[in-house]
Design a protein around this motif. Structure first.
Motif, PDB file in Angstrom:
ATOM      1  N   GLU A  63       0.816  -1.208   0.000  1.00 40.16           N
ATOM      2  CA  GLU A  63       0.000   0.000   0.000  1.00 40.16           C
ATOM      3  C   GLU A  63       0.854   1.264   0.000  1.00 40.16           C
ATOM      4  O   GLU A  63       0.454   2.291  -0.513  1.00 40.16           O
ATOM      5  CB  GLU A  63      -0.878   0.049   1.254  1.00 40.16           C
ATOM      6  N   PHE A  64       2.022   1.187   0.634  1.00 38.00           N
ATOM      7  CA  PHE A  64       2.858   2.377   0.778  1.00 38.00           C
ATOM      8  C   PHE A  64       4.295   1.957   1.028  1.00 38.00           C
ATOM      9  O   PHE A  64       4.593   0.804   1.295  1.00 38.00           O
ATOM     10  CB  PHE A  64       2.371   3.260   1.935  1.00 38.00           C
ATOM     11  N   LEU A  65       5.176   2.925   0.963  1.00 32.12           N
ATOM     12  CA  LEU A  65       6.529   2.743   1.476  1.00 32.12           C
ATOM     13  C   LEU A  65       6.894   3.996   2.251  1.00 32.12           C
ATOM     14  O   LEU A  65       6.364   5.081   2.006  1.00 32.12           O
ATOM     15  CB  LEU A  65       7.530   2.443   0.367  1.00 32.12           C
ATOM     16  N   TYR A  66       7.754   3.822   3.237  1.00 29.42           N
ATOM     17  CA  TYR A  66       8.119   4.911   4.148  1.00 29.42           C
ATOM     18  C   TYR A  66       9.626   4.895   4.351  1.00 29.42           C
ATOM     19  O   TYR A  66      10.213   3.841   4.563  1.00 29.42           O
ATOM     20  CB  TYR A  66       7.410   4.708   5.495  1.00 29.42           C
ATOM     21  N   PHE A  67      10.230   6.072   4.253  1.00 33.89           N
ATOM     22  CA  PHE A  67      11.657   6.234   4.549  1.00 33.89           C
ATOM     23  C   PHE A  67      11.855   7.460   5.424  1.00 33.89           C
ATOM     24  O   PHE A  67      11.191   8.481   5.239  1.00 33.89           O
ATOM     25  CB  PHE A  67      12.477   6.432   3.262  1.00 33.89           C
ATOM     26  N   LYS A  68      12.790   7.338   6.360  1.00 33.20           N
ATOM     27  CA  LYS A  68      13.236   8.461   7.182  1.00 33.20           C
ATOM     28  C   LYS A  68      14.752   8.458   7.094  1.00 33.20           C
ATOM     29  O   LYS A  68      15.381   7.417   7.317  1.00 33.20           O
ATOM     30  CB  LYS A  68      12.776   8.277   8.630  1.00 33.20           C
ATOM     31  N   TRP A  69      15.352   9.614   6.738  1.00 31.43           N
ATOM     32  CA  TRP A  69      16.790   9.673   6.544  1.00 31.43           C
ATOM     33  C   TRP A  69      17.358  11.011   7.006  1.00 31.43           C
ATOM     34  O   TRP A  69      16.637  11.975   7.196  1.00 31.43           O
ATOM     35  CB  TRP A  69      17.146   9.393   5.079  1.00 31.43           C
ATOM     36  N   ARG A  70      18.671  11.000   7.208  1.00 33.53           N
ATOM     37  CA  ARG A  70      19.396  12.204   7.626  1.00 33.53           C
ATOM     38  C   ARG A  70      20.358  12.591   6.512  1.00 33.53           C
ATOM     39  O   ARG A  70      21.101  11.743   5.996  1.00 33.53           O
ATOM     40  CB  ARG A  70      20.174  11.939   8.906  1.00 33.53           C
ATOM     41  N   ILE A  71      20.336  13.882   6.140  1.00 35.89           N
ATOM     42  CA  ILE A  71      21.306  14.405   5.188  1.00 35.89           C
ATOM     43  C   ILE A  71      22.577  14.673   5.976  1.00 35.89           C
ATOM     44  O   ILE A  71      22.583  15.465   6.923  1.00 35.89           O
ATOM     45  CB  ILE A  71      20.791  15.693   4.514  1.00 35.89           C
ATOM     46  N   LEU A  72      23.651  14.005   5.635  1.00 42.21           N
ATOM     47  CA  LEU A  72      24.874  14.075   6.441  1.00 42.21           C
ATOM     48  C   LEU A  72      25.510  15.462   6.448  1.00 42.21           C
ATOM     49  O   LEU A  72      26.031  15.889   7.473  1.00 42.21           O
ATOM     50  CB  LEU A  72      25.872  13.017   5.970  1.00 42.21           C
ATOM     51  N   ALA A  73      25.466  16.192   5.339  1.00 43.94           N
ATOM     52  CA  ALA A  73      26.102  17.511   5.268  1.00 43.94           C
ATOM     53  C   ALA A  73      25.439  18.533   6.190  1.00 43.94           C
ATOM     54  O   ALA A  73      26.112  19.376   6.771  1.00 43.94           O
ATOM     55  CB  ALA A  73      26.094  18.025   3.829  1.00 43.94           C
ATOM     56  N   SER A  74      24.110  18.447   6.358  1.00 47.06           N
ATOM     57  CA  SER A  74      23.387  19.456   7.137  1.00 47.06           C
ATOM     58  C   SER A  74      22.810  18.930   8.443  1.00 47.06           C
ATOM     59  O   SER A  74      22.458  19.714   9.325  1.00 47.06           O
ATOM     60  CB  SER A  74      22.237  20.026   6.294  1.00 47.06           C
ATOM     61  N   LEU A  92       0.907  -7.051 -12.279  1.00 48.77           N
ATOM     62  CA  LEU A  92       2.277  -7.533 -12.145  1.00 48.77           C
ATOM     63  C   LEU A  92       2.369  -8.726 -11.191  1.00 48.77           C
ATOM     64  O   LEU A  92       1.659  -8.786 -10.196  1.00 48.77           O
ATOM     65  CB  LEU A  92       3.181  -6.415 -11.624  1.00 48.77           C
ATOM     66  N   LYS A  93       3.288  -9.623 -11.506  1.00 45.42           N
ATOM     67  CA  LYS A  93       3.582 -10.748 -10.616  1.00 45.42           C
ATOM     68  C   LYS A  93       4.949 -10.589  -9.985  1.00 45.42           C
ATOM     69  O   LYS A  93       5.268 -11.217  -8.989  1.00 45.42           O
ATOM     70  CB  LYS A  93       3.509 -12.063 -11.386  1.00 45.42           C
ATOM     71  N   GLU A  94       5.780  -9.721 -10.591  1.00 46.58           N
ATOM     72  CA  GLU A  94       7.130  -9.481 -10.092  1.00 46.58           C
ATOM     73  C   GLU A  94       7.435  -8.001 -10.292  1.00 46.58           C
ATOM     74  O   GLU A  94       7.130  -7.439 -11.337  1.00 46.58           O
ATOM     75  CB  GLU A  94       8.130 -10.339 -10.852  1.00 46.58           C
ATOM     76  N   LEU A  95       8.037  -7.389  -9.280  1.00 48.29           N
ATOM     77  CA  LEU A  95       8.260  -5.952  -9.324  1.00 48.29           C
ATOM     78  C   LEU A  95       9.603  -5.607  -8.698  1.00 48.29           C
ATOM     79  O   LEU A  95       9.912  -6.081  -7.606  1.00 48.29           O
ATOM     80  CB  LEU A  95       7.134  -5.251  -8.559  1.00 48.29           C
ATOM     81  N   TYR A  96      10.391  -4.806  -9.398  1.00 46.33           N
ATOM     82  CA  TYR A  96      11.677  -4.329  -8.901  1.00 46.33           C
ATOM     83  C   TYR A  96      11.539  -2.851  -8.568  1.00 46.33           C
ATOM     84  O   TYR A  96      11.207  -2.048  -9.446  1.00 46.33           O
ATOM     85  CB  TYR A  96      12.770  -4.513  -9.955  1.00 46.33           C
ATOM     86  N   LEU A  97      11.797  -2.494  -7.316  1.00 51.96           N
ATOM     87  CA  LEU A  97      11.775  -1.097  -6.882  1.00 51.96           C
ATOM     88  C   LEU A  97      13.120  -0.755  -6.260  1.00 51.96           C
ATOM     89  O   LEU A  97      13.643  -1.511  -5.438  1.00 51.96           O
ATOM     90  CB  LEU A  97      10.671  -0.862  -5.847  1.00 51.96           C
ATOM     91  N   HIS A  98      13.674   0.392  -6.662  1.00 48.81           N
ATOM     92  CA  HIS A  98      14.934   0.864  -6.086  1.00 48.81           C
ATOM     93  C   HIS A  98      14.697   2.280  -5.587  1.00 48.81           C
ATOM     94  O   HIS A  98      14.046   3.085  -6.261  1.00 48.81           O
ATOM     95  CB  HIS A  98      16.055   0.843  -7.126  1.00 48.81           C
ATOM     96  N   PHE A  99      15.223   2.587  -4.409  1.00 50.49           N
ATOM     97  CA  PHE A  99      14.977   3.871  -3.757  1.00 50.49           C
ATOM     98  C   PHE A  99      16.287   4.630  -3.607  1.00 50.49           C
ATOM     99  O   PHE A  99      17.292   4.070  -3.172  1.00 50.49           O
ATOM    100  CB  PHE A  99      14.359   3.656  -2.377  1.00 50.49           C
ATOM    101  N   ILE A 100      16.254   5.907  -3.969  1.00 53.53           N
ATOM    102  CA  ILE A 100      17.423   6.781  -3.819  1.00 53.53           C
ATOM    103  C   ILE A 100      16.987   8.040  -3.091  1.00 53.53           C
ATOM    104  O   ILE A 100      15.990   8.665  -3.461  1.00 53.53           O
ATOM    105  CB  ILE A 100      18.041   7.152  -5.186  1.00 53.53           C
ATOM    106  N   MET A 101      17.737   8.410  -2.059  1.00 55.75           N
ATOM    107  CA  MET A 101      17.501   9.649  -1.346  1.00 55.75           C
ATOM    108  C   MET A 101      18.542  10.659  -1.794  1.00 55.75           C
ATOM    109  O   MET A 101      19.740  10.419  -1.627  1.00 55.75           O
ATOM    110  CB  MET A 101      17.586   9.437   0.171  1.00 55.75           C
ATOM    111  N   ARG A 102      18.093  11.745  -2.390  1.00 54.79           N
ATOM    112  CA  ARG A 102      18.975  12.846  -2.819  1.00 54.79           C
ATOM    113  C   ARG A 102      18.515  14.092  -2.090  1.00 54.79           C
ATOM    114  O   ARG A 102      17.426  14.601  -2.360  1.00 54.79           O
ATOM    115  CB  ARG A 102      18.889  13.085  -4.325  1.00 54.79           C
TER     116      ARG A 102
END
Length: 114
Positions: A63-74, A92-102
């Motif tokens: 239903e959802f995805l959740y991420f919490k992250w810290r920006i190291l520079a700030s 779909l029967k197969e799903l590839y998801l990749h997550f990037i935090m910028r």
């Protein structure tokens, strides 16, 4: 049921590909609670962070995805919850998801491996 291949890698997806720009504090892939769909609770409670994850699970559609992250520079802490209930194809029967935090943005990539 859908076979999900879920991944993030703060090292290889960083600006220089060697040193993370962010550290993941917490994450959750849907509400199933299945092993591999949430950050290790013990590590998170100790304040440890996560550099990468790569998991394959077979569960009903997320239903959802959740991420919490810290920006190291700030030191800024960001969090994002993405509603997937209307975003992903139902057949779909197969799903590839990749997550990037910028910075303060979470990018979700749907990878077609057909």
């Amino acid at each position: 049921m859908i076979e999900y291949h879920l991944s993030f890698n703060t090292i290889s997806d960083s600006a220089d590909g060697k040193h993370p720009d962010v550290e993941v504090i917490d994450y959750r892939y849907g509400a199933s609670g299945h092993s591999g769909t949430i950050a290790n609770r013990e590590m998170a409670s100790l304040g440890e962070t996560f550099k990468q994850d790569n998991v394959t699970i077979t569960i009903p559609q997320m239903e959802f995805l959740y991420f919490k992250w810290r920006i190291l520079a700030s030191g800024e802490i960001c969090e994002e919850r993405v509603d997937l209930s209307t975003s992903l194809p139902k057949e779909l029967k197969e799903l590839y998801l990749h997550f990037i935090m910028r910075g303060s943005q979470l990018h979700v990539f749907l990878i077609d491996r057909r």
